[in-house]
Design a protein around this motif. Sequence first.
Motif, mmCIF file in Angstrom:
data_model
loop_
_atom_site.group_PDB
_atom_site.id
_atom_site.type_symbol
_atom_site.label_atom_id
_atom_site.label_comp_id
_atom_site.label_asym_id
_atom_site.label_seq_id
_atom_site.Cartn_x
_atom_site.Cartn_y
_atom_site.Cartn_z
ATOM 1 N N ALA A 5 52.336 46.216 28.756
ATOM 2 C CA ALA A 5 52.817 47.251 29.656
ATOM 3 C C ALA A 5 51.722 47.739 30.600
ATOM 4 O O ALA A 5 51.998 48.104 31.740
ATOM 5 C CB ALA A 5 53.378 48.428 28.861
ATOM 6 N N SER A 6 50.470 47.712 30.121
ATOM 7 C CA SER A 6 49.375 48.200 30.958
ATOM 8 C C SER A 6 48.877 47.145 31.941
ATOM 9 O O SER A 6 48.011 47.420 32.756
ATOM 10 C CB SER A 6 48.204 48.671 30.088
ATOM 11 N N GLY A 7 49.423 45.927 31.843
ATOM 12 C CA GLY A 7 49.056 44.885 32.787
ATOM 13 C C GLY A 7 47.794 44.122 32.434
ATOM 14 O O GLY A 7 47.180 43.485 33.282
ATOM 15 N N SER A 8 47.403 44.156 31.165
ATOM 16 C CA SER A 8 46.207 43.439 30.741
ATOM 17 C C SER A 8 46.321 41.961 31.080
ATOM 18 O O SER A 8 47.379 41.350 30.940
ATOM 19 C CB SER A 8 45.992 43.602 29.235
ATOM 20 N N GLN A 9 45.219 41.377 31.519
ATOM 21 C CA GLN A 9 45.179 39.968 31.889
ATOM 22 C C GLN A 9 44.501 39.107 30.834
ATOM 23 O O GLN A 9 44.362 37.902 31.031
ATOM 24 C CB GLN A 9 44.451 39.806 33.233
ATOM 25 N N ASP A 10 44.058 39.713 29.718
ATOM 26 C CA ASP A 10 43.334 38.954 28.704
ATOM 27 C C ASP A 10 43.673 39.452 27.298
ATOM 28 O O ASP A 10 42.796 39.781 26.501
ATOM 29 C CB ASP A 10 41.830 39.042 28.964
#
Length: 67
Positions: A5-10
């Motif tokens: 939901a927070s848009g983490s890419q890793d």
Amino acid sequence: LDRLASGSQDIHRELVNLVERDIFATVLKHTDGNLTQASRHLGITRTTLRARLDALGISLEKSATVS
């Protein structure tokens, strides 16, 4: 997962780091901070263990007190 939901890419690396921190802290506590014994239990070299501890920001003093 909140990380999605927070848009983490890793997310994978973040979760691996969390799990490693917990496992390393538990094993180091069990071995009273002995890196040689801990590396044997973990199935990695002492050099690799030291490098991962440094990368994760774990000191032996911190790991010995983690519950």
